[in-house]
Write a protein that holds these residues in place. Structure first.
Motif, mmCIF file in Angstrom:
data_model
loop_
_atom_site.group_PDB
_atom_site.id
_atom_site.type_symbol
_atom_site.label_atom_id
_atom_site.label_comp_id
_atom_site.label_asym_id
_atom_site.label_seq_id
_atom_site.Cartn_x
_atom_site.Cartn_y
_atom_site.Cartn_z
ATOM 1 N N PHE A 29 -22.030 30.120 -6.102
ATOM 2 C CA PHE A 29 -21.681 28.758 -5.339
ATOM 3 C C PHE A 29 -20.614 29.003 -4.436
ATOM 4 O O PHE A 29 -19.456 29.925 -4.643
ATOM 5 C CB PHE A 29 -21.484 27.660 -6.268
ATOM 6 N N GLY A 30 -20.628 28.370 -3.173
ATOM 7 C CA GLY A 30 -19.732 28.685 -2.314
ATOM 8 C C GLY A 30 -19.537 27.252 -1.403
ATOM 9 O O GLY A 30 -20.629 26.547 -1.022
ATOM 10 N N GLU A 31 -18.392 26.927 -0.825
ATOM 11 C CA GLU A 31 -18.182 25.699 0.085
ATOM 12 C C GLU A 31 -16.898 26.066 0.852
ATOM 13 O O GLU A 31 -15.984 26.593 0.500
ATOM 14 C CB GLU A 31 -18.175 24.551 -0.848
ATOM 15 N N VAL A 32 -16.956 25.219 2.208
ATOM 16 C CA VAL A 32 -16.028 24.906 2.920
ATOM 17 C C VAL A 32 -15.886 23.622 3.511
ATOM 18 O O VAL A 32 -16.825 23.144 4.066
ATOM 19 C CB VAL A 32 -16.027 26.057 3.954
ATOM 20 N N ASN A 33 -14.884 22.970 3.265
ATOM 21 C CA ASN A 33 -14.760 21.455 3.752
ATOM 22 C C ASN A 33 -13.576 21.143 4.320
ATOM 23 O O ASN A 33 -12.313 21.693 3.985
ATOM 24 C CB ASN A 33 -14.722 20.445 2.261
ATOM 25 N N GLY A 34 -13.503 20.255 5.358
ATOM 26 C CA GLY A 34 -12.425 19.730 5.897
ATOM 27 C C GLY A 34 -12.144 18.396 5.391
ATOM 28 O O GLY A 34 -13.100 17.573 5.323
ATOM 29 N N ARG A 35 -11.042 18.148 4.942
ATOM 30 C CA ARG A 35 -10.766 16.773 4.105
ATOM 31 C C ARG A 35 -9.760 15.929 4.891
ATOM 32 O O ARG A 35 -8.412 16.763 5.014
ATOM 33 C CB ARG A 35 -10.533 16.859 2.628
ATOM 34 N N PHE A 36 -10.060 14.983 5.307
ATOM 35 C CA PHE A 36 -8.984 13.846 6.137
ATOM 36 C C PHE A 36 -8.758 12.542 5.416
ATOM 37 O O PHE A 36 -9.734 11.952 5.421
ATOM 38 C CB PHE A 36 -9.590 13.883 7.491
ATOM 39 N N VAL A 37 -7.645 12.529 4.808
ATOM 40 C CA VAL A 37 -7.350 11.487 4.010
ATOM 41 C C VAL A 37 -6.376 10.400 4.999
ATOM 42 O O VAL A 37 -5.353 10.892 5.395
ATOM 43 C CB VAL A 37 -6.681 11.869 2.644
ATOM 44 N N GLY A 38 -6.653 9.246 4.766
ATOM 45 C CA GLY A 38 -5.409 8.193 5.152
ATOM 46 C C GLY A 38 -5.264 7.129 4.045
ATOM 47 O O GLY A 38 -6.349 6.572 3.641
ATOM 48 N N LEU A 39 -3.991 6.755 3.798
ATOM 49 C CA LEU A 39 -3.873 5.675 2.692
ATOM 50 C C LEU A 39 -3.242 4.580 3.305
ATOM 51 O O LEU A 39 -2.633 4.482 4.439
ATOM 52 C CB LEU A 39 -2.910 6.204 1.770
ATOM 53 N N ARG A 40 -3.436 3.279 2.694
ATOM 54 C CA ARG A 40 -2.996 2.042 3.361
ATOM 55 C C ARG A 40 -2.614 1.149 2.256
ATOM 56 O O ARG A 40 -3.096 1.303 0.960
ATOM 57 C CB ARG A 40 -4.104 1.497 3.985
ATOM 58 N N PRO A 41 -1.792 0.177 2.453
ATOM 59 C CA PRO A 41 -1.452 -0.822 1.325
ATOM 60 C C PRO A 41 -2.493 -1.585 1.036
ATOM 61 O O PRO A 41 -3.539 -1.960 1.851
ATOM 62 C CB PRO A 41 -0.301 -1.606 1.844
ATOM 63 N N ASP A 42 -2.552 -2.068 -0.410
ATOM 64 C CA ASP A 42 -3.468 -3.055 -0.747
ATOM 65 C C ASP A 42 -2.922 -4.374 -1.278
ATOM 66 O O ASP A 42 -2.563 -4.491 -2.677
ATOM 67 C CB ASP A 42 -4.502 -2.366 -1.504
ATOM 68 N N ASN A 43 -2.524 -5.248 -0.414
ATOM 69 C CA ASN A 43 -1.918 -6.550 -0.985
ATOM 70 C C ASN A 43 -2.776 -7.414 -1.099
ATOM 71 O O ASN A 43 -3.918 -7.331 -1.048
ATOM 72 C CB ASN A 43 -1.103 -7.145 0.245
#
Length: 452
Positions: A183-197
């Motif tokens: 098995f082999g893999e390559v990924n670009g991961r782009f995360v953004g967090l935000r409040p949850d009011n």
């Protein structure tokens, strides 16, 4: 008709099937056929499934197309987009390439001298598979209780997250070893967090800082690579089915000097069928997540498995270990850490009597015993016994001081329909938990990229 394309023919045939199955209910059997067509057929069907826990049930549309450009490769494309009742959503495009031009494995039985030669059996091993994908998922409500096994149930907070994954992976069989794949893999991961009011508990930024929730202050882009081996032999005439996977993944944040780490995963699954007719629980790597075709290269099999009246049942044992290898001065972002309790962000049950995402840490261990059996038609019974814990350091991972949880309930597994769990869980130290979960991939479809 001679100028009709493959896609045009697929749409025409689906339209004909719709007229015969969904516009004529003079036969009771048409009701099931209509549902099968609406939720599993190609090129277009209704996509349904549960998003991450606390984000509801999602529905939308999926498009599936198969193409065989030559004798060596079989290609398929999936695209889907779904939105849930709390306005969380997921959209993705998935391409699967199967290298089908490989020689079958032949077994020649022995015999006494002079005896007539028996015709050799042809056993087709797994074909090399390449997946490429782009997936974005936005989740409005995720719970965070802090890190480690000693967190309090009253320390709950909430946050929202969006993650985009662009990458590819491959499963490549080892020549001469039909049940072993690299098995082999390559990924670009782009995360953004935000409040949850507006929830019953505060937003994450009101209770935690970057010191108590690493990665809260900023979320750099990650290049994530991985390699591993998978072993899937079937022993004792098919009554012992193993699915072993060892994987090492590297998470590298080029724009950050404190967020890179590695994760080593050991996943040892065992299925013990009670009947030869029991289907394997493994997904088909040659399909996309919206495709449950048995074999798109064969006209008669270019569709989902038919509903079966055969008795099906099996026992299962699984051991899952996640260990993070963190360089000095670095920390694993909390949104990439595994969780136990209820279901994790990918929808997998783990210590289900606890609330969703209850325990979170860079390291985790889960041991499970399970039983599933058909009852009547598409309905089945499922029982789970879980033992597990999380740990802040990989040296604390072991089989002592494990939390336990039990669960029992009904399953719905109808041909290619999504698998549905209706479970009641108990046995933990924090009460009981009711879980309703619909698999995000069709039965027989490949898994989607993990969010952590």
């Amino acid at each position: 008709a001679q100028e009709e394309s493959r896609l045009g023919a697929d749409f025409r045939l689906e339209g004909q099937n719709f007229k015969s199955s969904c516009l004529d209910f003079s036969k009771f059997s048409n009701i099931g056929g209509c549902g099968d067509l609406l939720f599993t057929d190609h090129p277009l069907h209704i996509a349904v499934g549960s998003l991450a826990p606390l984000n509801g049930f999602a529905a939308g549309l999926a498009f599936v197309y198969h193409w065989t450009p030559n004798e060596s490769w079989r290609l398929s494309w999936d695209t889907d987009a779904v939105v849930s009742n709390n306005l969380s959503w997921r959209a993705g495009a998935y391409m699967t390439a199967v290298y089908s031009h490989h020689a079958p494995i032949r077994t020649v039985p022995g015999g006494a001298a002079g005896a007539p030669k028996a015709k050799p059996k042809i056993l087709v091993g797994e074909a090399p598979v390449i997946h490429a994908y782009a997936q974005a998922e936005s989740l409005n409500t995720i719970a965070y209780y802090g890190l480690g096994p000693g967190t309090s149930n009253t320390a709950r907070s909430f946050f929202g997250m969006r993650e985009t994954i662009i990458g590819a992976n491959t499963f490549w069989p080892v020549p001469g070893l039909p049940s072993v794949s690299i098995f082999g893999e390559v990924n670009g991961r782009f995360v953004g967090l935000r409040p949850d009011n507006g929830q019953t508990s505060p937003s994450i930024g009101q209770l935690y800082t970057d010191a108590t929730a690493p990665g809260l202050a900023s979320q750099p882009a990650f290049l994530q690579t991985g390699e591993g081996v998978r072993v899937t032999p079937s022993l004792a005439g098919g009554y012992i089915r193993l699915n072993y996977a060892l994987t090492l993944r590297q998470f590298t944040a080029p724009a950050s000097s404190i967020s890179s780490f590695q994760r080593f995963t050991v996943d040892l699954s065992h299925q013990f069928p009670l009947y030869k007719s029991t289907r394997t629980l493994r997904p088909r790597n040659g399909n996309g997540p919206d495709d449950c075709s048995v074999d798109p290269a064969v006209k008669e099999l270019d569709k989902c498995p038919a509903v079966t009246r055969n008795r099906e049942g099996s026992f299962g044992l699984r051991l899952l270990i996640d260990e993070s290898l963190v360089p000095g001065g670095h920390a694993v972002p909390f949104y990439f850490q595994p969780t136990l309790g209820g279901s994790d962000i990918d929808g997998n049950l783990a210590l289900p009597s606890y609330t969703d995402y209850r325990f979170r840490a860079p390291n985790a261990i889960l041991a499970r015993a399970s039983f599933e059996h058909s009852i009547w038609g598409p309905f089945g019974l499922s029982v789970l016994v879980d033992e597990g814990k999380v740990a802040l350091t990989h040296g604390d991972i072991g089989f002592s001081h494990l939390l336990h949880s039990y669960a029992a309930g009904l399953t719905l597994r109808a041909g290619g329909f999504p698998m549905v769990y209706l479970m009641f869980a108990w046995g933990g130290r924090e009460g009981t938990h009711n879980i309703v979960n619909v698999n995000t991939s069709l039965l027989g479809g490949a898994d989607r990229p993990s969010l952590y």
